[in-house]
Design an enzyme around this catalytic site. Sequence first.
Site, PDB file in Angstrom:
ATOM      1  N   ASP A 473       1.071  -4.650   8.859  1.00 53.18           N
ATOM      2  CA  ASP A 473       0.549  -3.612   9.674  1.00 53.18           C
ATOM      3  C   ASP A 473       0.708  -3.757  11.060  1.00 53.18           C
ATOM      4  O   ASP A 473       0.860  -4.745  11.496  1.00 53.18           O
ATOM      5  CB  ASP A 473      -1.000  -3.079   9.387  1.00 53.18           C
ATOM      6  N   ASP A 543      -0.372   7.500   7.304  1.00 54.34           N
ATOM      7  CA  ASP A 543      -1.757   7.392   7.035  1.00 54.34           C
ATOM      8  C   ASP A 543      -2.274   8.879   6.446  1.00 54.34           C
ATOM      9  O   ASP A 543      -3.477   8.760   6.162  1.00 54.34           O
ATOM     10  CB  ASP A 543      -2.564   7.210   8.507  1.00 54.34           C
TER      11      ASP A 543
END
Length: 736
Positions: A473, A543
């Site tokens: 990430d 997301d």
Amino acid sequence: MINFENERFHLRNKFFSYVLEISRGKHLLHRYWGKSLREFRDSAPLQKIDRGFSGQLKDFENERTYSLDVLPQEYPVRGHTDFRIPAYSVELENGTNISELNYSSYKIFDGKPILKGLPASFGECQTLEIELVDAAKNFTVFLNYTIFEDVPILARSAKFLNTGGKKIKIQSAASAAIDFSDNDFEIINLYGGHAAERTIQRQKISRGIFEISSARGASSHQHSPFIALARPDATEFFGEVYAASLIYSGSFSAKVEAEQFGTTRLVVGLNPEVFSWTLEPQEEFQTPEVILNYSSSGLNGMSQAFHKFYREHLIRGKFKNQIRPILINNWEATYFDFNEEKIISLADCAKDLGLELLVLDDGWFGKRNDDNSSLGDWFVNTEKLPRGLKGLADEVHKRELKFGIWVEPEMTNFDSELYRAHPDWILHVPDYQPSCGRHQLVLDLSRADVREYILDAMRKIFSSAPIDYVKWDMNRHMTESFSAKLPAERQPETQHRYILGLYEIMEKLTAEFPDILFESCSGGGGRFDAGILYYMPQTWTSDNTDAVCRLSIQAGTGLAFPIISQGAHVSVTPNHQVGRVTPLQMRTFVAMAGTFGYELDITKMSDAEKSEVRNYVELYKEIRPTIQLGKFTRLLTGGNEYAWQFSDDKKIIVMYFKILSKPAEPIRILKLAGLDAEKLYTLKKYLPPKKLSVDGGPQKISFEEKSFYGDELMNFGIAVEKIETDFAAYMWIFEK
Ligand code: DGJ
């Protein structure tokens, strides 16, 4: 195939031709890019027109029709007589950025050179390398053009070599510039934001300069490094589209100039706003590669070429052509609030549902119980996981599930042991306060010592337990792009050096851990680009897990990137990002149009929901090869409806989604595409939506065994049964 005749280079395969010309022994001109031509004989010669205020270089003083201002060029410079956007700019020691690149020589060879330190395409191909030399012999530029037989793709890049005795400073260096002879185009690009990535925008070209860019140090949620020029009549299936996609993960720019004489210039590459590079004598600078894609069969033709090209000529490693495991990720299930017992309960349930991989997301290390601290402190939090990653991984493996973890190696927090020990390891400008984002600071990956730290920490973690999958990430953008290790004149190199540093780390780790499936992520799809796909074969698309939002996000992403590269999960309702309640069937089908997984507390599902999930998981295992490795076609895009087709030699899968139910709706018939007209296709499964827009009871899968010839399915189509419900998702599975 590339040939050189009559001062012209003709690059050609069965899909397209690209023609360059050496003019007056000096200037490299662009002559043609479009449908494949058996031979280029110049049926439309360049017109000689004396244009006012279009000047000449001294050599052509008496030839008022020969001006760089009107000639179509391959790698133009500003400062002589061309006033359009330049492809490059080099500042010499005397302060000027005027230069003149003249044709010097060429080479044609099989294969393509390695782009040192950069991701790039590969495979069976042929390359044309053209050497352009600065008139005052300060530097040389090598333009590379690579053509592949099996795709309508041309890969381009440029390499600068300082051949003089003094330093030069590259102020801008595009990967490619292309001059089109007209401006009859619409521009298509992908814009967005966090949790709203890659929305398709299409607009008429207008006089002036249009630019998309990122100065964020990442390819970004805001603009994707992809741009297309489509003929106004181009649709999903018909018409010409010229597209460019940059193999790069940092700040970029793509500019389109529609200029005074009705021509169009496209320039794509590094973003000069946040870049310059000093070259010492004999040093080289290589630009990233740009993938140019010509489609004569509309936007689907373009997307299918990108998908094939990235799958076969860019993505590497063991997972390249391997179907991906169905996962359960604990992020939206628990956020930071978990312990070993909770994760094992998810594993038990995942096993029962038929899932294949359990991913432990953020919060397993340091003192990370929220997003304030601990990035960089890569040791297990034994309060949460008393038996460490190994203990947990063994438990997960015992349940015959694979085990994966989340890491965010490029960052640290003020509240971390790493930052306290090395405050100068972050990007920051002395005497100014550093900015944070999500309480975190960006480590300076341009520094070798920082890269060594990250490599060492990741090697230890990845070999501390049997880890099958890693989610990598990166949750903020670069600010104060200044490196404590670089001299003043090299500070504008920081962002690009960071990306080169990132690529070096990814190259080493993916080579050292070939059995780990890596998924890239940057707050969802903030770094979804072809550069990262070279190292990591899939990316968490967004997301935003709401099925309705995902329709447009995945449709936009699929314009340039393959289905198998798009992470997509089923999440809970009301959805955590937008609060919407959608039926499980819609959430499932949308996630099935990607790598497919779950991201919710599956232990809290009702028995009825669990049995519905078991059906879906079984179904996905059956159709997964076709979805992930087959051909993807958009039958309908946008507005209230989307229809997607996935096909291979065995199966055709059609998904149709309608967001809102409306009165007086027209009848919807979906015409399938690309089938074999003479073959019979049997409808094996048909899954319509339930009437109610809320979940309830196990999904009944209805079977209808009927066979149709491909020509009927393509020309007459399949009717969408009218069912009054919002958020409707349908699926048809045909077997050939
Ligand atoms: C952002 C990612 O996109 C999410 O999926 C999750 O991994 C969080 N980071 C964790 O901090």
